[in-house]
Every structure is written in C-alpha cells, then in structure tokens.
Design an enzyme around this catalytic site. Structure first.
Site, mmCIF file in Angstrom:
data_model
loop_
_atom_site.group_PDB
_atom_site.id
_atom_site.type_symbol
_atom_site.label_atom_id
_atom_site.label_comp_id
_atom_site.label_asym_id
_atom_site.label_seq_id
_atom_site.Cartn_x
_atom_site.Cartn_y
_atom_site.Cartn_z
ATOM 1 N N LYS A 45 -21.215 -21.125 30.334
ATOM 2 C CA LYS A 45 -20.855 -21.841 31.561
ATOM 3 C C LYS A 45 -21.985 -21.913 32.581
ATOM 4 O O LYS A 45 -21.891 -22.677 33.541
ATOM 5 C CB LYS A 45 -19.606 -21.226 32.178
ATOM 6 C CG LYS A 45 -18.366 -21.398 31.318
ATOM 7 C CD LYS A 45 -17.974 -22.858 31.181
ATOM 8 C CE LYS A 45 -16.657 -23.021 30.443
ATOM 9 N NZ LYS A 45 -16.207 -24.412 30.424
ATOM 10 N N SER A 258 -13.499 -15.691 21.830
ATOM 11 C CA SER A 258 -13.554 -17.095 21.403
ATOM 12 C C SER A 258 -14.619 -17.274 20.314
ATOM 13 O O SER A 258 -14.515 -18.167 19.475
ATOM 14 C CB SER A 258 -13.785 -18.043 22.591
ATOM 15 O OG SER A 258 -15.140 -18.078 22.970
#
Ligand SMILES: Cc1ncc(COP(=O)(O)O)c(C=O)c1O
Length: 311
Positions: A45, A258
């Site tokens: 991110k 993830s």
C-alpha cells in the site's frame, strides 16, 4: 557506485521478486513471489498511498498542514501514516472494529486518529463515513476504493518491475481488496502478453482474511473488472493460514495471511498447467499479525474455521 536515495519515500517500490523452487509443484512450473513487505511501511500500500497523496497535491486539493482521511482495514492506513509523517500532513482513518490489534497500536505510534465504525457496517460503511467526514470538515479523501490512481500506479510500477525482471509471465495471482493491484498489474501484463492468465483471490464468503474481500459479500469495488480475470478462487481461511505457514517453513518467507491465500491459489492454478511462470503477490510481511497467532489456530484440531472471522 550508486549514491543512497534520499528520504524514505524514494524507497517505495522496486521490491524483490524471488523464485521459490521448493514450493514449485512440478518441474515445468516456476513459482515467483513479489515481496511487497519490503516497502518502507511494510506493505504494497505504500505505492498507492504515495501516489494518491501526490495526486491530491498536484490537483491543489492538499496544502501544507492539510488533513487526509481514508477508510482502511490496516495497510493503507499505515502506508498513508508513513507518507503523511514524511510530508507533514495529518491523517484520520475510519476502520471497522475487529481488525488486528497491532494495527491500531502502529497507527497510534504514527499519531493517527482512528475513527472506529461498527463491524456490521463493513467496509462500505467505513467508506461512506470517510467521505462524509471529508465533506463535513474539508479533509481530503484519498478514496482508495474508486481512485483510478490506485490501479494506475500498479500498472506503472508493480507491473513494469515484474516485466523488467521476468518478461515471460504466464500467470499472475493477486488478492482482491480494492482490486487495484490485480487490475493495474493485470492490464500492464496483458499489454505485453494478451494471453496472460489473471487470477483473483478472495476469502470464502462469510470468512475474513486481512486485507481481502469477498465480492459475494455485497460490495464489488468499482475498480474491479471481472471480465479480464481467468479465475477467482475463494479461499477458506484455514487453507490460507496453512499456506502462510508453508511459505515460512519451506522457503523462509514470513508473509501476511493474504500471501498464504495467493500461494494457495497459485498452486491450485498450477495444477491446470504443465509449464509456465507463475507470479503471486505477497502484499505484506507477517510481523504485525504475530500477536494474534493465527498460524496456531490453523493447526488446532477442531477450530470451527468455516465460521471464524480471523481479525
Ligand atoms: C494484506 C493485503 N493483501 C492484499 C490486499 C489487496 O490489495 P488491493 O487493494 O490492491 O486489491 C490488501 C489490500 O488492502 C492487503 O492489505
């Protein structure tokens, strides 16, 4: 000799792409992981946080001392906190209750104000609240869920980096949160090789995997174009957790959950091909999940995993 790049923000991106031969399921299939935990704040991110802030600056919407607001379950909030610290902005984040406790601790260290919203409102509720607050207070909403800069920066950086190191990519696997990674990188790879298989990864409906969302749960982020995907895997939480454990045990990669989900999907897809280069995203490292000990829960004999929300 190349001189050191000045400042933390100059070090966003250019993350390692590593081959994981011991996890490869068959001789013709080569498996590669893009390790985004190597970004300055520890996740993929950082790329979009920097790009969205620079977009707001360039558009004249963000002036020195300004306040940013975003809805996030963790990584985008931490990435924006790092960028905001570097550039002198304030940051408010709207987070659904129930995220990993260490995320709130990290945000507190960065001096970010966390505005909690009820978990039943979900991500949709958090997004609406962030936009309402932006309107009410004149804060700048970075809008990761519908900001075209999100996939664009993945197209221009993540995708370009992958092709620079590995021009022959046959399969690309990424988790779907906003969908920015999968769409941006996917489009870049398709420009180079229209035959590339793009594989999306989601939690199984009703389950929770940090950073990922089930499109069947009622909110499909507007950035996502399902038509360009070759497959979508809905991964049960226990399988993602076991794959995360295998990553560290077999190859020494300490990934967030993830990353286990994308590894599991990459191996599932590899069953369908005889040969090819398969790249999967490891969007963050495992460090901030350690206090929750999710790996231990995955080993428990009767853990009732189907009903469990992990964070
Ligand atoms: C740990 C983790 N993995 C994967 C993703 C998915 O990334 P994207 O939002 O680009 O779909 C996110 C997004 O929040 C994440 O936090």
């Amino acid at each position: 000799m190349t001189p050191p790049r000045p400042g933390l923000l100059a070090h966003v991106g250019d993350t390692p792409l590593v081959e994981l031969p011991r996890l490869s399921p068959k001789p013709g299939v080569r498996l590669f992981a893009k390790l985004e935990g190597h970004n300055p704040s520890g996740s993929v991110k950082d790329r979009i946080a920097l790009a969205m802030v620079e977009q707001a600056e360039a558009q004249g919407r963000l002036a020195p001392g300004g306040t940013l607001v975003e809805a996030s379950t963790g990584n985008t909030a931490i990435a924006l906190a790092m960028v905001a610290r570097q550039k002198g902005y304030r940051l408010k984040v709207v987070i659904p209750e129930g995220v990993v406790p260490s995320i709130a601790d990290i945000l507190c260290l960065y001096g970010v104000e966390v505005l909690w919203c009820a978990p039943r409102a979900g991500m949709r509720g958090a997004i609406d609240e962030a936009l309402r607050l932006a309107d009410a207070h004149g804060w700048v909403a970075t809008r990761q869920f519908d900001n075209p800069v999100n996939p664009r920066v993945h197209h221009d950086t993540t995708g370009a980096e992958l092709l620079r190191e590995l021009p022959d990519i046959d399969v690309f696997v990424a988790g779907i949160g906003t969908g920015g990674t999968l769409m941006g990188v996917g489009c870049r790879l398709m420009e180079h090789n229209p035959g590339v298989a793009l594989v999306g990864v989601e939690p199984r409906m009703g389950e929770h995997l940090q950073g990922l969302r089930s499109l069947d749960d009622g909110y499909c982020p507007p950035l996502v174009d399902l038509d360009i995907l070759s497959a979508r895997y809905l991964i049960p939480a226990d399988r993602a957790l076991r794959a995360t454990r295998r990553l560290v045990e077999v190859e020494g990669v300490l990934a967030g959950v993830s990353g286990g989900a994308t590894l599991h999907a990459a191996l599932r897809y590899a069953e369908r091909i005889e040969r090819g280069n398969v790249v999967f995203m490891v969007s963050d490292g495992g460090w901030k999940y350690l206090p929750a000990k999710p790996w231990d829960a995955a080993e428990a004999e009767d853990s009732g995993l189907d009903e469990t929300h992990w964070w």
